[in-house]
Design a protein around this motif. Sequence first.
Motif, PDB file in Angstrom:
ATOM      1  N   VAL A   1     -70.503   3.960  40.370  1.00 49.19           N
ATOM      2  CA  VAL A   1     -69.433   4.736  39.753  1.00 49.19           C
ATOM      3  C   VAL A   1     -68.359   3.736  39.333  1.00 49.19           C
ATOM      4  CG1 VAL A   1     -67.723   6.564  40.072  1.00 49.19           C
ATOM      5  CG2 VAL A   1     -69.939   6.698  41.258  1.00 49.19           C
ATOM      6  N   VAL A   2     -68.196   3.533  38.032  1.00 53.68           N
ATOM      7  CA  VAL A   2     -67.256   2.532  37.526  1.00 53.68           C
ATOM      8  C   VAL A   2     -65.963   3.223  37.112  1.00 53.68           C
ATOM      9  CG1 VAL A   2     -66.845   0.737  35.811  1.00 53.68           C
ATOM     10  CG2 VAL A   2     -69.128   1.031  36.804  1.00 53.68           C
ATOM     11  N   VAL A   3     -64.878   2.838  37.773  1.00 49.17           N
ATOM     12  CA  VAL A   3     -63.547   3.382  37.492  1.00 49.17           C
ATOM     13  C   VAL A   3     -62.764   2.292  36.765  1.00 49.17           C
ATOM     14  CG1 VAL A   3     -61.465   4.408  38.459  1.00 49.17           C
ATOM     15  CG2 VAL A   3     -63.673   4.726  39.625  1.00 49.17           C
ATOM     16  N   THR A   4     -62.419   2.536  35.515  1.00 50.99           N
ATOM     17  CA  THR A   4     -61.727   1.545  34.696  1.00 50.99           C
ATOM     18  C   THR A   4     -60.314   2.029  34.405  1.00 50.99           C
ATOM     19  OG1 THR A   4     -63.824   0.926  33.651  1.00 50.99           O
ATOM     20  CG2 THR A   4     -61.792   0.200  32.565  1.00 50.99           C
ATOM     21  N   GLY A   5     -59.330   1.363  34.992  1.00 54.38           N
ATOM     22  CA  GLY A   5     -57.941   1.720  34.778  1.00 54.38           C
ATOM     23  C   GLY A   5     -57.408   1.178  33.463  1.00 54.38           C
ATOM     24  N   ARG A   6     -56.417   1.873  32.908  1.00 50.62           N
ATOM     25  CA  ARG A   6     -55.834   1.447  31.631  1.00 50.62           C
ATOM     26  C   ARG A   6     -55.033   0.163  31.771  1.00 50.62           C
ATOM     27  NH1 ARG A   6     -53.548   6.942  28.650  1.00 50.62           N
ATOM     28  NH2 ARG A   6     -55.527   8.089  28.632  1.00 50.62           N
ATOM     29  N   GLY A   7     -54.459  -0.065  32.934  1.00 48.72           N
ATOM     30  CA  GLY A   7     -53.656  -1.267  33.147  1.00 48.72           C
ATOM     31  C   GLY A   7     -53.312  -1.399  34.614  1.00 48.72           C
TER      32      GLY A   7
ATOM     33  N   SER B   1     -50.896   1.319  35.624  1.00 45.86           N
ATOM     34  CA  SER B   1     -51.136   2.646  35.048  1.00 45.86           C
ATOM     35  C   SER B   1     -51.857   3.567  36.034  1.00 45.86           C
ATOM     36  CB  SER B   1     -51.981   2.523  33.775  1.00 45.86           C
ATOM     37  OG  SER B   1     -52.357   3.813  33.302  1.00 45.86           O
ATOM     38  N   PRO B   2     -51.498   4.872  36.054  1.00 49.39           N
ATOM     39  CA  PRO B   2     -52.196   5.829  36.900  1.00 49.39           C
ATOM     40  C   PRO B   2     -53.379   6.503  36.213  1.00 49.39           C
ATOM     41  CG  PRO B   2     -50.287   6.910  35.975  1.00 49.39           C
ATOM     42  CD  PRO B   2     -50.297   5.495  35.427  1.00 49.39           C
ATOM     43  N   ARG B   3     -53.716   6.067  35.009  1.00 52.64           N
ATOM     44  CA  ARG B   3     -54.800   6.713  34.262  1.00 52.64           C
ATOM     45  C   ARG B   3     -56.002   5.790  34.153  1.00 52.64           C
ATOM     46  NH1 ARG B   3     -53.591  11.453  31.836  1.00 52.64           N
ATOM     47  NH2 ARG B   3     -51.390  12.068  31.811  1.00 52.64           N
ATOM     48  N   SER B   4     -57.169   6.406  34.204  1.00 55.58           N
ATOM     49  CA  SER B   4     -58.408   5.633  34.167  1.00 55.58           C
ATOM     50  C   SER B   4     -59.538   6.489  33.626  1.00 55.58           C
ATOM     51  CB  SER B   4     -58.749   5.114  35.571  1.00 55.58           C
ATOM     52  OG  SER B   4     -58.688   6.154  36.524  1.00 55.58           O
ATOM     53  N   THR B   5     -60.703   5.899  33.485  1.00 54.22           N
ATOM     54  CA  THR B   5     -61.919   6.626  33.118  1.00 54.22           C
ATOM     55  C   THR B   5     -62.999   6.317  34.148  1.00 54.22           C
ATOM     56  OG1 THR B   5     -62.680   4.830  31.685  1.00 54.22           O
ATOM     57  CG2 THR B   5     -61.412   6.593  30.655  1.00 54.22           C
TER      58      THR B   5
ATOM     59  N   SER C   1     -68.454   9.461  29.827  1.00 49.75           N
ATOM     60  CA  SER C   1     -67.167   8.949  30.290  1.00 49.75           C
ATOM     61  C   SER C   1     -66.254  10.121  30.609  1.00 49.75           C
ATOM     62  CB  SER C   1     -66.547   8.076  29.201  1.00 49.75           C
ATOM     63  OG  SER C   1     -65.269   7.619  29.584  1.00 49.75           O
ATOM     64  N   TRP C   2     -65.657  10.091  31.809  1.00 50.25           N
ATOM     65  CA  TRP C   2     -64.787  11.176  32.256  1.00 50.25           C
ATOM     66  C   TRP C   2     -63.354  10.675  32.430  1.00 50.25           C
ATOM     67  CZ3 TRP C   2     -68.614  11.894  36.833  1.00 50.25           C
ATOM     68  CH2 TRP C   2     -69.789  12.537  36.384  1.00 50.25           C
ATOM     69  N   PRO C   3     -62.353  11.430  31.982  1.00 47.17           N
ATOM     70  CA  PRO C   3     -60.963  11.050  32.257  1.00 47.17           C
ATOM     71  C   PRO C   3     -60.659  11.195  33.739  1.00 47.17           C
ATOM     72  CG  PRO C   3     -61.063  13.225  31.244  1.00 47.17           C
ATOM     73  CD  PRO C   3     -62.464  12.669  31.198  1.00 47.17           C
ATOM     74  N   ALA C   4     -59.788  10.328  34.247  1.00 45.24           N
ATOM     75  CA  ALA C   4     -59.499  10.320  35.682  1.00 45.24           C
ATOM     76  C   ALA C   4     -58.070   9.857  35.924  1.00 45.24           C
ATOM     77  CB  ALA C   4     -60.479   9.396  36.412  1.00 45.24           C
ATOM     78  N   HIS C   5     -57.600  10.093  37.132  1.00 42.34           N
ATOM     79  CA  HIS C   5     -56.332   9.538  37.608  1.00 42.34           C
ATOM     80  C   HIS C   5     -56.599   8.605  38.780  1.00 42.34           C
ATOM     81  CE1 HIS C   5     -54.339  12.988  35.503  1.00 42.34           C
ATOM     82  NE2 HIS C   5     -53.379  12.092  35.355  1.00 42.34           N
TER      83      HIS C   5
ATOM     84  N   MET D   1     -64.047  -0.354  41.122  1.00 45.19           N
ATOM     85  CA  MET D   1     -62.786   0.227  40.682  1.00 45.19           C
ATOM     86  C   MET D   1     -61.712  -0.824  40.462  1.00 45.19           C
ATOM     87  SD  MET D   1     -62.165   2.294  44.267  1.00 45.19           S
ATOM     88  CE  MET D   1     -60.421   2.702  44.096  1.00 45.19           C
ATOM     89  N   GLY D   2     -60.998  -0.667  39.343  1.00 43.40           N
ATOM     90  CA  GLY D   2     -59.932  -1.580  39.017  1.00 43.40           C
ATOM     91  C   GLY D   2     -59.473  -1.385  37.594  1.00 43.40           C
ATOM     92  N   TYR D   3     -58.417  -2.077  37.193  1.00 46.57           N
ATOM     93  CA  TYR D   3     -57.967  -2.004  35.803  1.00 46.57           C
ATOM     94  C   TYR D   3     -58.856  -2.907  34.955  1.00 46.57           C
ATOM     95  CZ  TYR D   3     -55.281  -6.206  37.159  1.00 46.57           C
ATOM     96  OH  TYR D   3     -54.901  -7.429  37.624  1.00 46.57           O
ATOM     97  N   ALA D   4     -58.895  -2.626  33.648  1.00 43.23           N
ATOM     98  CA  ALA D   4     -59.907  -3.223  32.761  1.00 43.23           C
ATOM     99  C   ALA D   4     -59.905  -4.738  32.806  1.00 43.23           C
ATOM    100  CB  ALA D   4     -59.685  -2.722  31.336  1.00 43.23           C
ATOM    101  N   ASP D   5     -58.724  -5.371  32.738  1.00 39.40           N
ATOM    102  CA  ASP D   5     -58.688  -6.839  32.720  1.00 39.40           C
ATOM    103  C   ASP D   5     -59.231  -7.434  34.013  1.00 39.40           C
ATOM    104  OD1 ASP D   5     -57.620  -6.771  30.210  1.00 39.40           O
ATOM    105  OD2 ASP D   5     -55.570  -7.200  30.820  1.00 39.40           O
ATOM    106  N   TRP D   6     -58.962  -6.786  35.135  1.00 39.20           N
ATOM    107  CA  TRP D   6     -59.455  -7.291  36.421  1.00 39.20           C
ATOM    108  C   TRP D   6     -60.979  -7.166  36.506  1.00 39.20           C
ATOM    109  CZ3 TRP D   6     -62.128  -5.364  40.654  1.00 39.20           C
ATOM    110  CH2 TRP D   6     -62.084  -6.147  41.806  1.00 39.20           C
ATOM    111  N   LEU D   7     -61.515  -6.070  36.004  1.00 40.31           N
ATOM    112  CA  LEU D   7     -62.960  -5.855  36.072  1.00 40.31           C
ATOM    113  C   LEU D   7     -63.740  -6.883  35.270  1.00 40.31           C
ATOM    114  CD1 LEU D   7     -63.135  -1.967  35.734  1.00 40.31           C
ATOM    115  CD2 LEU D   7     -63.513  -3.304  37.813  1.00 40.31           C
ATOM    116  N   THR D   8     -63.124  -7.468  34.247  1.00 43.40           N
ATOM    117  CA  THR D   8     -63.842  -8.423  33.403  1.00 43.40           C
ATOM    118  C   THR D   8     -63.942  -9.820  34.008  1.00 43.40           C
ATOM    119  OG1 THR D   8     -61.816  -9.017  32.191  1.00 43.40           O
ATOM    120  CG2 THR D   8     -63.150  -7.220  31.297  1.00 43.40           C
TER     121      THR D   8
END
Length: 244
Positions: free
Chosen positions: A72-78, A81-85, A101-105, A236-243
Amino acid sequence: MINRRTAVALLTTPLLLTGCGGGAAATSRRTTAPKGAATPAPGVTAQAAPQRIPGLGPRTTAAIPGRSRQAVVVTGRGRNSPRSTVVLYERTDLGWQAGPSWPAHNALRGWSDHHMSGDLRSPLGVYTLTDAGGLLPDPGSRLPYTRSGGFSSPGTGFEGEPLQGSFDYVIAINYNRMPGTSPLDWGRPLGASRGGGIWLHVDHGGPTHGCVSVAKAHMKDLLRTLDPGRHPVVVMGYADWLTR
């Protein structure tokens, strides 16, 4: 196998600033996961797929256990940020197959690589998923499921939204907890100061204290698809960290 302890599961109390959940319920029922072949993630088709999950760098990919066949990959906007997918991936002979892809908090203040009690950030990392539960009856979970009144969620969230129903279905994220116990178990191997009670749960329309939330229908999809025999994890993490 299950260690029950008593605590209060209320998001609006200072206790639950350690996470979105925790504590033991007065009454609960634990069921074991049904046996059988794994089912594909919702929306998955048998097409050629990448050997590495898109958006994950080499360090993050290496942190996924080799035996894990579901992520389950949780990608945060930043970072703040409290928003993710959320996307559920299944590893097959063809590679990693992606579901929708599902919207998430996630947490109000975003993410942390050293989560602490009350920091209002979600912990970065790769964690196993072994246990589930909720206020409502088991919808067909493959993971062991605990039904309990301890999953009640009164009060309001950070944006004034009602929290009722947030814990109708939950999946415990194995950050600072003992795998193989109810999500309500209050054990904290790293100590209370490092927080805990980090779950996947039903979205209430606003940021969380540390958990990740998706719509109720998507929680049902996860519960019915995540298979202990496929050793599921959450990444789980924000996009830049996941990369990384």
